[in-house]
Write a protein that holds these residues in place. Structure first.
Motif, PDB file in Angstrom:
ATOM      1  N   THR A 180      43.830  37.896  60.190  1.00 10.27           N
ATOM      2  CA  THR A 180      43.074  38.693  61.223  1.00 10.27           C
ATOM      3  C   THR A 180      41.705  38.975  60.667  1.00 10.27           C
ATOM      4  N   LEU A 181      40.526  39.493  61.713  1.00  6.01           N
ATOM      5  CA  LEU A 181      39.383  39.281  61.285  1.00  6.01           C
ATOM      6  C   LEU A 181      39.089  40.525  60.294  1.00  6.01           C
ATOM      7  N   PRO A 182      39.876  41.811  60.423  1.00  5.46           N
ATOM      8  CA  PRO A 182      39.916  42.764  59.235  1.00  5.46           C
ATOM      9  C   PRO A 182      40.243  42.228  58.012  1.00  5.46           C
ATOM     10  N   GLN A 183      41.240  41.469  58.102  1.00  2.00           N
ATOM     11  CA  GLN A 183      42.072  40.935  56.762  1.00  2.00           C
ATOM     12  C   GLN A 183      40.602  40.005  56.231  1.00  2.00           C
ATOM     13  N   ALA A 184      39.975  39.088  56.976  1.00  2.00           N
ATOM     14  CA  ALA A 184      38.867  38.081  56.569  1.00  2.00           C
ATOM     15  C   ALA A 184      37.990  38.948  56.002  1.00  2.00           C
ATOM     16  N   ARG A 185      37.529  40.040  56.546  1.00  2.30           N
ATOM     17  CA  ARG A 185      36.252  40.868  56.001  1.00  2.30           C
ATOM     18  C   ARG A 185      36.661  41.637  54.956  1.00  2.30           C
ATOM     19  N   MET A 186      38.064  41.966  54.645  1.00  2.59           N
ATOM     20  CA  MET A 186      38.309  42.450  53.089  1.00  2.59           C
ATOM     21  C   MET A 186      38.388  41.379  52.362  1.00  2.59           C
ATOM     22  N   ALA A 187      38.866  40.258  52.602  1.00  3.00           N
ATOM     23  CA  ALA A 187      38.739  39.272  51.668  1.00  3.00           C
ATOM     24  C   ALA A 187      37.491  38.733  51.268  1.00  3.00           C
ATOM     25  N   THR A 188      36.645  38.640  52.120  1.00  2.09           N
ATOM     26  CA  THR A 188      35.453  38.487  51.937  1.00  2.09           C
ATOM     27  C   THR A 188      34.523  39.368  50.997  1.00  2.09           C
ATOM     28  N   GLU A 189      34.643  40.676  51.306  1.00  2.00           N
ATOM     29  CA  GLU A 189      33.960  41.630  50.296  1.00  2.00           C
ATOM     30  C   GLU A 189      34.534  41.469  49.126  1.00  2.00           C
ATOM     31  N   ALA A 190      35.983  41.734  49.088  1.00  2.00           N
ATOM     32  CA  ALA A 190      36.708  41.482  47.599  1.00  2.00           C
ATOM     33  C   ALA A 190      36.254  40.261  47.096  1.00  2.00           C
ATOM     34  N   LEU A 191      36.172  39.075  47.590  1.00  4.98           N
ATOM     35  CA  LEU A 191      35.756  37.580  46.678  1.00  4.98           C
ATOM     36  C   LEU A 191      34.067  38.053  46.526  1.00  4.98           C
ATOM     37  N   GLU A 192      33.261  38.397  47.566  1.00  8.91           N
ATOM     38  CA  GLU A 192      31.787  38.487  46.681  1.00  8.91           C
ATOM     39  C   GLU A 192      31.766  39.622  45.675  1.00  8.91           C
ATOM     40  N   VAL A 193      32.374  40.673  45.689  1.00  9.41           N
ATOM     41  CA  VAL A 193      32.332  41.349  44.356  1.00  9.41           C
ATOM     42  C   VAL A 193      33.028  40.798  43.243  1.00  9.41           C
ATOM     43  N   LEU A 194      34.052  40.106  43.499  1.00 11.02           N
ATOM     44  CA  LEU A 194      34.661  39.459  42.249  1.00 11.02           C
ATOM     45  C   LEU A 194      33.957  38.351  41.741  1.00 11.02           C
ATOM     46  N   VAL A 195      33.106  37.463  42.631  1.00 11.95           N
ATOM     47  CA  VAL A 195      32.075  36.344  42.226  1.00 11.95           C
ATOM     48  C   VAL A 195      31.083  37.170  41.495  1.00 11.95           C
ATOM     49  N   SER A 196      30.684  38.408  41.659  1.00 12.77           N
ATOM     50  CA  SER A 196      29.648  38.841  41.108  1.00 12.77           C
ATOM     51  C   SER A 196      29.919  39.567  39.823  1.00 12.77           C
ATOM     52  N   CYS A 197      31.291  39.987  39.766  1.00 10.77           N
ATOM     53  CA  CYS A 197      31.835  40.354  38.483  1.00 10.77           C
ATOM     54  C   CYS A 197      31.680  39.080  37.410  1.00 10.77           C
ATOM     55  N   ALA A 198      32.303  38.063  37.725  1.00 10.12           N
ATOM     56  CA  ALA A 198      32.430  36.934  37.037  1.00 10.12           C
ATOM     57  C   ALA A 198      30.910  36.441  36.525  1.00 10.12           C
ATOM     58  N   LEU A 199      30.012  36.439  37.631  1.00 17.76           N
ATOM     59  CA  LEU A 199      28.700  36.100  37.051  1.00 17.76           C
ATOM     60  C   LEU A 199      28.075  37.210  35.804  1.00 17.76           C
ATOM     61  N   GLN A 200      28.286  38.420  36.120  1.00 21.73           N
ATOM     62  CA  GLN A 200      27.919  39.432  35.139  1.00 21.73           C
ATOM     63  C   GLN A 200      28.726  39.266  33.804  1.00 21.73           C
ATOM     64  N   GLU A 201      29.812  38.769  33.873  1.00 23.15           N
ATOM     65  CA  GLU A 201      30.438  38.592  32.625  1.00 23.15           C
ATOM     66  C   GLU A 201      29.876  37.196  31.465  1.00 23.15           C
ATOM     67  N   ILE A 202      29.519  36.107  32.514  1.00 21.59           N
ATOM     68  CA  ILE A 202      28.704  35.211  32.053  1.00 21.59           C
ATOM     69  C   ILE A 202      27.409  35.571  31.407  1.00 21.59           C
ATOM     70  N   LEU A 203      26.529  36.453  32.106  1.00 25.65           N
ATOM     71  CA  LEU A 203      25.293  36.708  31.915  1.00 25.65           C
ATOM     72  C   LEU A 203      25.481  37.616  30.541  1.00 25.65           C
ATOM     73  N   LEU A 204      26.413  38.648  30.611  1.00 24.77           N
ATOM     74  CA  LEU A 204      26.598  39.470  29.330  1.00 24.77           C
ATOM     75  C   LEU A 204      26.936  38.817  27.970  1.00 24.77           C
ATOM     76  N   SER A 205      28.044  37.709  28.403  1.00 27.47           N
ATOM     77  CA  SER A 205      28.222  37.066  27.159  1.00 27.47           C
ATOM     78  C   SER A 205      27.170  36.246  26.550  1.00 27.47           C
ATOM     79  N   GLN A 206      26.126  35.849  27.235  1.00 27.32           N
ATOM     80  CA  GLN A 206      25.184  35.061  26.682  1.00 27.32           C
ATOM     81  C   GLN A 206      23.995  35.895  26.088  1.00 27.32           C
ATOM     82  N   ARG A 207      24.018  37.313  26.032  1.00 25.56           N
ATOM     83  CA  ARG A 207      22.986  38.213  25.323  1.00 25.56           C
ATOM     84  C   ARG A 207      23.338  38.144  23.770  1.00 25.56           C
TER      85      ARG A 207
END
Length: 207
Positions: A180-207
């Motif tokens: 459904t559209l609400p489920q797609a919106r929830m998945a999109t928000e969750a994946l956007e945040v999870l991608v951001s977390c993954a990117l932050q881990e990469i950046l932190l590991s390189q410091r």
């Protein structure tokens, strides 16, 4: 009445995604399946932060317009191909966030063909996921302006993924969906945040 309600919901979802910075300029496109098998989708070139129901049109499953005087995104086939391949998919949302665009380019340049997410509690926001310690693979494909070829590559990659919830196009962004559209919106928000977390881990590991 169904189209009017879906168009309103798509406009609201689009304004929310734009408010998060995930649809700069006129980027992104959003769609939902209608009961008759056609697809409601955003009109090309519209500011997603200012979407209204008038910015939503109807296409068939081949991506051909059913609304006169309106043109959908060049990426319409990436939506309709998902609806054809997955009858359970009811809505598809495409974002262009800085983090998805930059991380996808970084991964592809290093020869990786997916982003594997694990040990994030937020994974449980995705359908079929009940624990943080499983793995969710988000396929990554190279960008292309040939939508027929790109949609075929995407579907081939998704066929080997258990419970696919989205994919990344390198340098382009995230496609995600739900029943459904609400489920797609929830998945999109969750994946956007999870991608951001993954990117932050990469950046932190390189410091």
């Amino acid at each position: 009445m169904e189209f009017e309600a879906i168009a309103q919901s798509l406009a609201e979802a689009g304004r929310f995604l734009a408010s998060q910075g995930w649809a700069p300029a006129t980027s992104g496109n959003y769609s939902a399946r209608l009961a008759d098998g056609s697809v409601a989708i955003t009109v090309s070139g519209r500011d997603k932060g200012q979407l209204t129901p008038a910015d939503i049109m109807v296409v068939d499953l081949q991506g051909q317009p059913l609304s006169s005087g309106k043109r959908s995104s060049a990426e319409t086939l990436l939506h309709t191909s998902l609806y054809q391949a997955y009858p359970e998919v009811g809505a598809v949302l495409h974002t262009h966030s800085v983090n998805c665009v930059s991380l996808s380019r970084w991964l592809l340049a290093r020869g990786q063909n997916s982003l594997v997410l694990t040990n994030y509690e937020l994974l449980k926001a995705l359908p079929g996921i009940t624990t943080h310690d499983g793995e969710v693979a988000i396929p990554l494909v190279a960008n292309s302006q040939d939508m027929v070829s790109l949609s075929e590559v995407v579907l081939a990659r998704l066929r080997v993924v258990p419970l696919p919830v989205g994919y990344l196009i390198a340098g382009h962004g995230l496609y995600s969906w739900g029943a459904t559209l609400p489920q797609a919106r929830m998945a999109t928000e969750a994946l956007e945040v999870l991608v951001s977390c993954a990117l932050q881990e990469i950046l932190l590991s390189q410091r």
